[in-house]
Design a protein around this motif. Structure first.
Motif, mmCIF file in Angstrom:
data_model
loop_
_atom_site.group_PDB
_atom_site.id
_atom_site.type_symbol
_atom_site.label_atom_id
_atom_site.label_comp_id
_atom_site.label_asym_id
_atom_site.label_seq_id
_atom_site.Cartn_x
_atom_site.Cartn_y
_atom_site.Cartn_z
ATOM 1 N N ASP A 138 -1.011 2.611 6.694
ATOM 2 C CA ASP A 138 -1.507 3.231 8.002
ATOM 3 C C ASP A 138 -2.007 2.275 8.785
ATOM 4 O OD1 ASP A 138 -3.906 4.135 9.382
ATOM 5 O OD2 ASP A 138 -5.874 4.202 8.556
ATOM 6 N N THR A 139 -1.029 2.297 10.726
ATOM 7 C CA THR A 139 -1.032 1.367 11.589
ATOM 8 C C THR A 139 -2.395 1.607 12.146
ATOM 9 O OG1 THR A 139 0.226 2.686 13.132
ATOM 10 C CG2 THR A 139 1.391 2.156 11.491
ATOM 11 N N GLN A 140 -3.430 2.169 11.926
ATOM 12 C CA GLN A 140 -5.335 1.739 12.598
ATOM 13 C C GLN A 140 -5.772 0.887 11.827
ATOM 14 O OE1 GLN A 140 -5.446 2.102 15.629
ATOM 15 N NE2 GLN A 140 -2.939 2.483 15.411
ATOM 16 N N ASP A 141 -5.018 0.633 10.252
ATOM 17 C CA ASP A 141 -5.667 -0.171 9.453
ATOM 18 C C ASP A 141 -4.520 -0.883 8.156
ATOM 19 O OD1 ASP A 141 -7.883 -1.257 7.079
ATOM 20 O OD2 ASP A 141 -8.183 0.998 6.180
ATOM 21 N N VAL A 142 -4.176 -1.825 8.825
ATOM 22 C CA VAL A 142 -2.941 -2.766 8.454
ATOM 23 C C VAL A 142 -3.313 -3.995 7.375
ATOM 24 C CG1 VAL A 142 -1.075 -4.482 9.102
ATOM 25 C CG2 VAL A 142 -2.471 -2.678 10.305
ATOM 26 N N VAL A 143 -2.909 -4.039 6.092
ATOM 27 C CA VAL A 143 -3.416 -4.800 5.070
ATOM 28 C C VAL A 143 -1.811 -5.337 4.369
ATOM 29 C CG1 VAL A 143 -3.757 -5.263 2.932
ATOM 30 C CG2 VAL A 143 -4.864 -4.100 4.026
ATOM 31 N N LEU A 144 -1.432 -6.406 5.067
ATOM 32 C CA LEU A 144 0.008 -7.426 4.945
ATOM 33 C C LEU A 144 -0.637 -8.527 2.855
ATOM 34 C CD1 LEU A 144 0.880 -8.209 8.025
ATOM 35 C CD2 LEU A 144 1.889 -5.747 6.754
ATOM 36 N N VAL A 145 0.113 -7.613 2.186
ATOM 37 C CA VAL A 145 -0.251 -8.589 1.098
ATOM 38 C C VAL A 145 1.484 -9.591 0.636
ATOM 39 C CG1 VAL A 145 -0.791 -9.599 -1.524
ATOM 40 C CG2 VAL A 145 -1.161 -7.030 0.358
ATOM 41 N N ASP A 146 1.150 -10.838 1.677
ATOM 42 C CA ASP A 146 2.076 -11.425 0.521
ATOM 43 C C ASP A 146 1.981 -12.571 -0.283
ATOM 44 O OD1 ASP A 146 3.669 -11.801 3.213
ATOM 45 O OD2 ASP A 146 3.254 -12.909 4.094
ATOM 46 N N GLY A 147 3.759 -12.724 -1.550
ATOM 47 C CA GLY A 147 3.190 -12.870 -3.085
ATOM 48 C C GLY A 147 4.178 -13.100 -3.798
ATOM 49 N N ASP A 148 4.030 -13.393 -4.382
ATOM 50 C CA ASP A 148 4.908 -14.501 -5.481
ATOM 51 C C ASP A 148 5.088 -13.395 -6.515
ATOM 52 O OD1 ASP A 148 5.597 -16.431 -4.210
ATOM 53 O OD2 ASP A 148 3.502 -17.819 -5.522
#
Length: 155
Positions: free
Chosen positions: A78-88
């Protein structure tokens, strides 16, 4: 989109991220191969309170990239509720000598109703330990969007 709400507090953003990790079924998984060729797919996942667990074949590009690259970016759609997670990433495919934690496999099956290991030995599980998390609702929330840095929650 007209902005009518004030920006959420960092604590509210963290609560919202954790709620999405609990309730969502699919997450976008971005990887790249050794030459930098990108790959983006949606996979089912489960959140165990510390890590995201996913499963796919180690013979497809995403599986190879997760196994060989050791890093990924995850996102909700959802572009109106952005969550980005960078992980190992850690791979549990039977080849690395690491046993898949039974609790992770059971939680994945309970959430999705699908047991990839029973289907084929070509499937592996992947644990993604978050290193950075961003969350925002529109431009007015870009400031303060980093709710985790270097594996530590900012709030």
């Amino acid at each position: 989109m007209k902005i009518t709400e004030p920006p959420r507090s960092p604590a509210q953003r963290k609560r919202d991220v954790l709620a999405r990790l609990e309730r969502e079924l699919d997450i976008w998984v971005a990887t790249a191969d050794g030459d930098g060729l990108p790959c983006l797919v949606a996979l089912w996942f489960v959140w165990d309170g510390e890590s995201v667990w996913m499963s796919t074949r180690v013979t497809n590009p995403t599986g190879r990239n997760l196994r060989d690259g050791g890093r990924t970016r995850l996102a909700f759609g959802d572009t109106q509720d952005v969550v980005l997670v960078d992980g190992d990433v850690e791979c549990f495919d039977g080849q690395e000598g690491r046993d898949l934690p039974a609790a992770a496999a059971a939680a994945f099956v309970a959430k999705t109703g699908w047991d990839p290991i029973r289907i084929s030995a070509a499937y592996a599980f992947f644990r993604v330990r978050p290193r950075a998390v961003q969350a925002w609702h529109g431009e007015h929330e870009l400031r303060g969007r980093h709710v985790m840095r270097d594996g530590v929650w900012a709030v």
